[in-house]
Write a protein that holds these residues in place. Structure first.
Motif, short mmCIF file in Angstrom:
data_model
loop_
_atom_site.label_atom_id
_atom_site.label_comp_id
_atom_site.label_asym_id
_atom_site.label_seq_id
_atom_site.Cartn_x
_atom_site.Cartn_y
_atom_site.Cartn_z
N GLN A 13 8.25 32.77 39.25
CA GLN A 13 8.73 32.51 40.61
C GLN A 13 8.09 31.23 41.14
OE1 GLN A 13 10.53 34.82 42.96
NE2 GLN A 13 11.19 35.64 40.99
N TRP A 14 8.79 30.57 42.02
CA TRP A 14 8.19 29.51 42.82
C TRP A 14 7.52 30.20 44.01
CZ3 TRP A 14 7.64 24.58 41.49
CH2 TRP A 14 8.44 24.10 40.46
N VAL A 15 6.32 29.79 44.33
CA VAL A 15 5.62 30.40 45.46
C VAL A 15 5.10 29.33 46.41
CG1 VAL A 15 4.94 32.54 44.30
CG2 VAL A 15 3.47 30.52 44.09
N LEU A 16 5.16 29.67 47.68
CA LEU A 16 4.55 28.86 48.74
C LEU A 16 3.35 29.67 49.19
CD1 LEU A 16 4.40 26.66 50.94
CD2 LEU A 16 6.08 28.00 52.24
N PHE A 17 2.18 29.07 49.14
CA PHE A 17 0.97 29.80 49.50
C PHE A 17 0.01 28.92 50.29
CE2 PHE A 17 0.09 27.93 45.37
CZ PHE A 17 -1.20 27.45 45.48
N GLU A 18 -0.92 29.58 50.95
CA GLU A 18 -1.96 28.90 51.70
C GLU A 18 -3.29 29.15 51.01
OE1 GLU A 18 -3.73 28.45 56.22
OE2 GLU A 18 -2.21 29.97 55.82
N ALA A 19 -4.08 28.10 50.87
CA ALA A 19 -5.43 28.23 50.33
C ALA A 19 -6.33 28.73 51.46
CB ALA A 19 -5.93 26.89 49.80
N MET A 20 -6.81 29.95 51.34
CA MET A 20 -7.67 30.53 52.36
C MET A 20 -9.13 30.14 52.13
SD MET A 20 -5.30 31.81 54.03
CE MET A 20 -6.19 32.64 55.32
N PHE A 40 10.22 32.25 45.82
CA PHE A 40 11.55 31.66 45.72
C PHE A 40 12.00 31.61 44.26
CE2 PHE A 40 9.13 29.81 49.15
CZ PHE A 40 10.00 29.85 50.22
N ASN A 41 13.30 31.62 44.06
CA ASN A 41 13.85 31.41 42.72
C ASN A 41 13.99 29.92 42.41
OD1 ASN A 41 14.16 34.15 42.07
ND2 ASN A 41 16.07 34.25 43.24
N GLU A 42 14.18 29.12 43.45
CA GLU A 42 14.39 27.67 43.28
C GLU A 42 13.27 26.87 43.93
OE1 GLU A 42 16.92 26.33 41.57
OE2 GLU A 42 17.76 28.31 41.14
N GLY A 43 12.79 25.88 43.22
CA GLY A 43 11.72 25.02 43.73
C GLY A 43 12.12 24.27 44.99
N ALA A 46 11.50 26.34 48.02
CA ALA A 46 10.07 26.42 48.33
C ALA A 46 9.60 25.14 49.02
CB ALA A 46 9.27 26.67 47.06
N LEU A 47 10.03 23.99 48.51
CA LEU A 47 9.64 22.72 49.11
C LEU A 47 10.21 22.54 50.51
CD1 LEU A 47 9.91 20.37 46.01
CD2 LEU A 47 7.83 21.06 47.22
N HIS A 48 11.42 23.03 50.71
CA HIS A 48 12.03 22.96 52.05
C HIS A 48 11.21 23.75 53.06
CE1 HIS A 48 15.08 22.64 55.14
NE2 HIS A 48 15.02 23.95 55.29
N GLU A 49 10.82 24.96 52.70
CA GLU A 49 10.01 25.77 53.62
C GLU A 49 8.63 25.15 53.81
OE1 GLU A 49 8.48 30.32 54.29
OE2 GLU A 49 10.43 29.98 53.35
#
Length: 84
Positions: A13-20, A40-43, A46-49
């Motif tokens: 999966q593509w993931v959007l995450f925050e470094a805590m 996300f399924n598509e990169g 993820a980049l848009h968000e």
């Protein structure tokens, strides 16, 4: 959670995450603790968000990556000039 745990929970999966929790070492950013924001399924999605979140909250340490990567490789860049 850490990167290995995230990878196991969300394979391929593509993931959007925050470094805590993160630290720097020899020009690399090492992320110790992650908070998943979305998957996300598509990169491109993820980049848009990422762009939307970064625009409204630029102080957050956000990243996009694919969970097929065994290790995160985040290279720090030094900015030249003035940020507006």
């Amino acid at each position: 959670m850490n990167w290995e745990t995230l990878r196991n929970h969300f394979p391929d999966q593509w993931v959007l995450f925050e470094a805590m929790e993160a630290h720097s070492d020899n020009g690399r950013r090492l992320v110790d603790r992650i908070s998943l924001i979305n998957k996300f399924n598509e990169g491109k999605d993820a980049l848009h968000e990422y762009k939307l979140l970064h625009k409204t909250e630029p102080s957050r340490e956000l990243y996009v990556a694919h969970t097929s990567k065994i290790e995160l490789e985040i290279i720090e860049r030094k900015w030249l000039g003035v940020r507006i």
